[in-house]
Design an enzyme around this catalytic site. Structure first.
Site, short mmCIF file in Angstrom:
data_model
loop_
_atom_site.label_atom_id
_atom_site.label_comp_id
_atom_site.label_asym_id
_atom_site.label_seq_id
_atom_site.Cartn_x
_atom_site.Cartn_y
_atom_site.Cartn_z
N ASP A 225 -0.29 -8.80 -4.71
CA ASP A 225 -1.27 -8.65 -5.87
C ASP A 225 -1.37 -10.20 -6.72
O ASP A 225 -0.70 -11.13 -6.56
CB ASP A 225 -1.02 -7.43 -6.83
CG ASP A 225 -2.35 -6.88 -6.99
OD1 ASP A 225 -3.22 -7.25 -7.19
OD2 ASP A 225 -2.42 -5.45 -7.17
N ASP A 280 -11.37 -3.87 -7.65
CA ASP A 280 -10.63 -2.51 -7.22
C ASP A 280 -11.95 -1.38 -6.99
O ASP A 280 -12.74 -1.51 -7.88
CB ASP A 280 -9.77 -1.74 -8.07
CG ASP A 280 -8.50 -2.78 -8.04
OD1 ASP A 280 -8.42 -3.68 -7.43
OD2 ASP A 280 -7.47 -2.30 -8.82
C1 GLA Z 1 -4.38 -4.33 -8.61
C2 GLA Z 1 -4.72 -3.88 -6.92
C3 GLA Z 1 -4.80 -2.47 -6.58
C4 GLA Z 1 -3.60 -2.03 -6.92
C5 GLA Z 1 -3.14 -2.15 -8.63
C6 GLA Z 1 -1.67 -1.69 -8.67
O1 GLA Z 1 -5.53 -3.67 -9.31
O2 GLA Z 1 -6.14 -4.46 -6.81
O3 GLA Z 1 -5.22 -2.34 -5.30
O4 GLA Z 1 -2.56 -2.62 -6.08
O5 GLA Z 1 -3.06 -3.72 -8.71
O6 GLA Z 1 -1.49 -2.03 -9.96
#
Ligand code: GLA
Length: 450
Positions: A225, A280
């Site tokens: 990430d 996301d």
């Molecule tokens: C980010 C990523 C998500 C997930 C969250 C976890 O937002 O894009 O897919 O992994 O972190 O905290």
């Protein structure tokens, strides 16, 4: 050469070889070191370069250039499950074990869903005194190594999560920035005694069979990430982990979760096996469709070994039904409690076959008239996958024209509806029309027959 990272075993005779193999297997945990060198060489780093006394920095720079694509993974988009969309931080080792059980018992594993990926929140907030990540004692008391053994014993692969920053996005555990080599080694080394023993026993039973077994070792997939970083560019931070994984001596699928900030599709192929092109997803039609759209922008940059990633599936979480195109198929629902409908969607072998087609060409939006869209992409065997999408509020028909989807205009075409599992009786020339409800889609495989 592709075999060199495997711990290959060839067993042709019984008797004395049994003991030898057992010893070799029980020493399996010590192999990471030698495998590391073999892998570096097999991944494309010229052997002469490694031998000629160059500094480790020089070696690194060569590894960076040749890079991860030589890890031989992701020839088709990855399929599996990830904990985040459904569980967010509410995960523990029981959820992961039960998920692995369910992936097998539901038949999803047989269809190709073989990664079980743990997302954020699996580690303690502090590293140990040696600087290692520590699995969270309250939720993963048996540790990740034991979990890796369990998941591997089911014939599945285990994925883990970290971050190219000081903390992960949940801020409940450290990121790997500045600890890349150490963490990559940790991920690669999570192989337990039990695994070695299981492999040993099965090899003894199968001794007269010629085998080439791949040891299940450590972590198989890393989602990386982009939160809480030092402000430097992802193009600087992500390749550090790439190098670290290369050195760790085990092919680990490297999933760049950079959210599309710096167009990772443009540089991701040399760094990882997939790259998130979007921020996301949420469990709504609008969110899913807009992610498909952002992902489509980079369609031409997807290829075997490196894929655009529009985020994980929301199928089964309640908000929507269908989400299919050439991209990672990572289930994001609770596979222990799926409805029949969810299972039917996820287990559609014909749609999976489109996703996993060996040609590996991502579909594109080829026509848009208001809310009506036609998406298409070539498949192996001179076939074409076509998706008709009605984004509008009313039931209506959509036409797919041959000249939009790359079929010669006069071709006679046989159409297979891959949701209905029916080959249509009509033979189509020039176009195909379908009528569908608001927010519905139809997907066909077209095969020119004359
Ligand atoms: C980010 C990523 C998500 C997930 C969250 C976890 O937002 O894009 O897919 O992994 O972190 O905290």
């Amino acid at each position: 050469m592709e075999q060199s990272w495997r711990n290959g075993i060839t067993a042709t005779t019984g008797g004395s070889k049994s003991l030898l193999i057992l010893v070799i297997l029980l020493l399996a945990q010590l192999q990471a070191l030698s495998a590391r060198h073999i892998f570096a060489a097999s991944a494309g780093t010229p052997r002469s370069f490694i031998r000629n006394g160059s500094t480790s920095e020089e070696q690194d720079s060569v590894i960076v250039r040749r890079n991860l694509l030589a890890n031989g993974l992701a020839i088709t988009p990855p399929m599996g499950w990830n904990s985040w969309n459904h569980f967010s931080c509410k995960i523990d080792e029981n959820v992961i074990r039960q998920t692995a059980d369910a992936v097998v018992s539901t038949g999803l594993a047989k269809l190709g869903y073989n990664y079980v990926n743990i997302d954020d929140c699996w580690a303690e907030i502090a590293r140990d005194e040696k600087g290692n990540l520590v699995p969270k004692k309250s939720t993963f008391p048996s540790g990740i190594k034991a979990l890796a053994d369990y998941v591997h014993s089911k014939g599945l692969k285990l994925g883990i999560y970290s971050d190219a920053g000081y903390f992960t996005c949940s801020k409940t555990m450290p990121g790997s920035l500045g600890h890349e080599e150490n963490d990559a080694k940790t991920f690669a080394s999570w192989v337990g005694f039990l695994v070695a023993l299981l492999v040993a026993i099965s090899s003894l039973i199968l001794l007269d069979v010629k085998m080439d077994m791949q040891f299940p070792q450590g972590i198989d997939y890393l989602k990386y990430d982009n939160c809480n970083n030092d402000g430097s560019k992802p193009t600087v931070r992500y390749p550090v982990m790439t190098r670290a994984l290369m050195k760790a001596g085990r092919p680990i699928f490297f999933s760049l979760c950079e959210w599309g900030d710096m167009h990772p599709a443009l540089w991701g192929a040399e760094v990882g096996n997939s790259w998130r092109t979007t921020n996301d997803i949420t469990d709504t039609w609008e969110s899913m469709v807009s992610r498909a759209e952002m992902n489509e922008y980079y369609a031409e940059l997807a290829r075997p070994g490196g894929w655009n990633d529009p985020d994980m599936l929301e199928v089964g979480n309640g908000g929507m039904t269908k989400d299919e195109y050439i991209a990672p198929l990572l289930i994001g629902c609770d596979v222990r409690n799926m409805t029949k409908e969810t299972m039917q969607i996820l287990a559609n072998t014909e749609v999976i076959a489109v996703n996993q087609d060996p040609l590996g060409v991502q579909a594109k939006k080829v026509r848009m008239e208001g809310d009506l869209e036609v998406w298409a992409g070539p498949l192996s065997d001179y076939r074409v996958a076509v998706l008709l999408v009605n984004r509008g509020p009313r039931r209506t028909s959509i036409v797919a024209h041959w000249d939009d989807i790359g079929i010669p205009p006069k071709s006679v075409v046989m159409a297979r509806d891959v949701w209905e599992h029916k080959t249509l009786k009509t033979r189509f020339v020039g176009n195909l029309t379908a009528t569908m409800d608001s927010h519905a889609c139809k997907m066909y495989i077209l095969k020119p027959i004359s």
